[in-house]
Design an enzyme around this catalytic site. Structure first.
Site, PDB file in Angstrom:
ATOM      1  N   THR A   1       0.907  -1.187   0.051  1.00  0.00           N
ATOM      2  CA  THR A   1      -0.071   0.059   0.088  1.00  0.00           C
ATOM      3  C   THR A   1       0.928   1.140  -0.100  1.00  0.00           C
ATOM      4  OG1 THR A   1      -1.418   1.164   1.487  1.00  0.00           O
ATOM      5  CG2 THR A   1      -0.208  -0.162   2.480  1.00  0.00           C
TER       6      THR A   1
ATOM      7  N   TYR B   1      -0.712  -0.355  10.676  1.00  0.00           N
ATOM      8  CA  TYR B   1      -1.248  -1.152   9.198  1.00  0.00           C
ATOM      9  C   TYR B   1      -0.151  -1.052   8.195  1.00  0.00           C
ATOM     10  CZ  TYR B   1      -3.345  -1.483   4.680  1.00  0.00           C
ATOM     11  OH  TYR B   1      -3.534  -1.892   3.257  1.00  0.00           O
TER      12      TYR B   1
END
Ligand code: UFG
Length: 352
Positions: free
Chosen positions: A137, A161
Site C-alpha cells: 500500500t 497497518y
C-alpha cells in the site's frame, strides 16, 4: 495456472479472482471470512473456497498440494498450486493504532507462516519456490516528500497497518535473496469502483472509504457525509487522492505473474522483488469526488465539514510509470466518472 488467492473474498481479492479466471487461470480462495463474503466467491465467482486462518499451517500445506477438501472433485484436485496472490490482511488504519497486535499477528505473523510453508514445499520438491504477489500500500510511504510518488520514495509509515505491510516487503526482499522466492509487490493507491458487470464490488463493514460513504449519503443509507478537514494546503482545502479502478488493480496482478513466469522461462534468477506503484497519476480532492458523484448519480447529499482525521496526508498521488513500462499495464478505466459510475451501479444493486 493454479493460483491460491488469500483474501479472495474481499474487495480487491474478488476482482483479482475474476481477472485470473478471465485470463484462463484456476484460482482457489483462502479467506477467514471475517470481512470477506463467502457468497461472492461461491455463487458469483464460482471458484473453490477454503474458509480458514492464514496462519493454519496444515491447511496451507493441504491447499498448496491441491489436497484441501474444497478442491475435491475439481480440476485442481491433487495438483500443486503454481503461484500465490496474497491479499489477506486487516486494513483499518484507525484500528491498527488501537489494536496493533491484531495487525502484526495477521498481516505479518501469518504471512511469515505462509512463506515458510511455500519454502518447505519447494525444498521437499527440490524446486525453486513458487512466486507470490503481495498487496502492499501507499501507506508504507508515510508523509509524501514529493508528488507524484515513485517506488524509491522513502518509506516511513505512520501507523501499524502501514508498518505491518512494510515489514512483509522486507521479508520478501530477504527471502528473494536468500531462498530465491520470487515476488511482486504492488503498492496500491486508493482502490475504487467495481467490476463493470456490477456483480462484485466494495462492501466493507464498517465502511470507512470516501466513495462508498459519498454514495451512502446520496442514496439515503446515511443521513450525511463528513468531510474530514477543509483546511489542507490543497486548492479547495480537502485532501487529494489517486483513485484507481479495482479492475485495473486486478489486471496488474495477472501481468505481474506473467512477468515472473517469463523471467523464470528465461531462467533468470529473481533475487529481488519486483515493486510497482498502482495508481492513475491524477489526484482528486474530496470535494471533486463529491461533485463528480453528483454528476454521475444525479443525486445530492448533505455534507458537514468535520475535523481532520488523524494520519491523513494532504495529498497522495502515484507515479506508475514503472508498471506501465515493465508490465505493459494500462488502466482501462482511468477517469473518475467511470470509476464512480461503476461504484454507483454496484452500490444500487447491493443495497436495493
Ligand atoms: N474522507 C472523508 N470522509 C469520509 C471518508 C473519507 O472526508 O467519510 C476523506 C479522507 O479523510 C481522505 C479521503 O477522503 O482524505 C480518502 O479516504 P479513504 O478512507 O477513502 O482512503 P485513504 O486515503 O484514507 O486510505 C487509503 C487506503 C488505505 C491506506 C491509505 C493510505 O484505503 O488502505 O490509503 O493513506 F492505508
Amino acid at each position: 495456472m493454479r493460483i491460491l488467492v488469500t483474501g479472495g473474498a474481499g474487495y480487491i481479492g474478488s476482482h483479482a479472482v475474476r481477472a485470473l479466471t478471465q485470463a484462463g487461470h484456476e484460482p482457489v480462495v483462502l479467506d477467514n471470512l471475517v470481512y470477506g463474503h463467502a457468497e461472492i466467491v461461491e455463487q458469483v465467482l464460482k471458484v473453490p473456497l477454503a474458509s480458514g486462518q492464514l496462519g493454519d499451517r496444515p491447511m496451507l500445506d493441504a491447499l498448496l498440494r491441491g489436497q484441501h477438501p474444497c478442491l475435491q472433485g475439481t480440476n485442481m484436485e491433487a495438483k500443486p498450486i503454481e503461484a500465490v496472490i496474497h491479499f489477506a490482511a486487516y486494513a483499518y488504519v484507525g484500528e491498527s493504532v488501537s489494536d496493533p497486535a491484531k495487525y502484526y499477528r495477521n498481516n505479518l505473523g501469518d504471512t511469515l507462516t505462509l512463506l515458510e510453508v511455500m519454502l518447505a514445499m519447494a525444498k521437499e520438491q527440490e524446486k525453486f519456490p513458487i512466486p507470490i504477489v503481495f498487496s502492499s500500500t501507499c501507506a508504507t510511504y508515510g508523509p509524501p516528500k514529493q508528488i507524484p510518488m515513485t517506488e524509491d520514495h522513502e518509506q516511513n509509515p505512520i501507523n501499524p497497518y502501514g508498518q505491518s505491510k512494510l515489514m512483509v516487503e522486507k521479508l520478501l526482499i530477504d527471502f528473494a535473496s536468500a531462498y530465491q522466492l520470487p515476488s511482486v509487490i504492488f503498492r496500491y493507491f486508493n482502490a475504487a469502483g467495481a467490476d463493470p458487470s456490477a456483480d462484485i464490488g466494495e462492501d466493507h463493514d464498517p465502511e470507512t472509504h470516501l466513495i462508498p460513504r459519498v454514495l451512502d449519503a446520496m442514496s439515503g443509507r446515511e443521513p450525511y457525509l463528513q468531510i474530514f478537514g477543509d483546511d489542507y494546503p490543497t486548492p479547495d482545502g480537502t485532501c487529494i487522492r489517486d483513485y484507481i479502478h479495482v479492475s485495473d488493480l486486478a489486471d496488474a496482478h495477472v501481468l505481474g505473474l506473467e512477468r515472473i513466469w517469463r523471467l523464470q522461462e528465461k531462467e533468470e534468477i529473481i533475487s529481488k522483488p519486483l515493486i510497482y506503484n498502482l495508481g492513475n497519476g491524477t489526484g482528486y480532492s474530496v470535494q471533486q469526488v463529491i461533485e463528480t458523484a453528483k454528476k454521475v448519480t444525479g443525486r445530492g447529499l448533505l455534507a458537514h465539514v468535520a475535523k481532520r482525521r488523524d494520519g491523513d496526508p494532504a495529498q497522495l498521488v502515484a507515479s506508475s510509470i514503472k508498471a506501465h513500462q515493465e508490465l505493459g499495464w494500462r488502466p482501462r478505466y482511468p477517469d473518475l466518472e467511470t470509476i464512480l459510475a461503476h461504484a454507483w451501479a454496484w452500490h444500487q444493486k447491493r443495497h436495493s
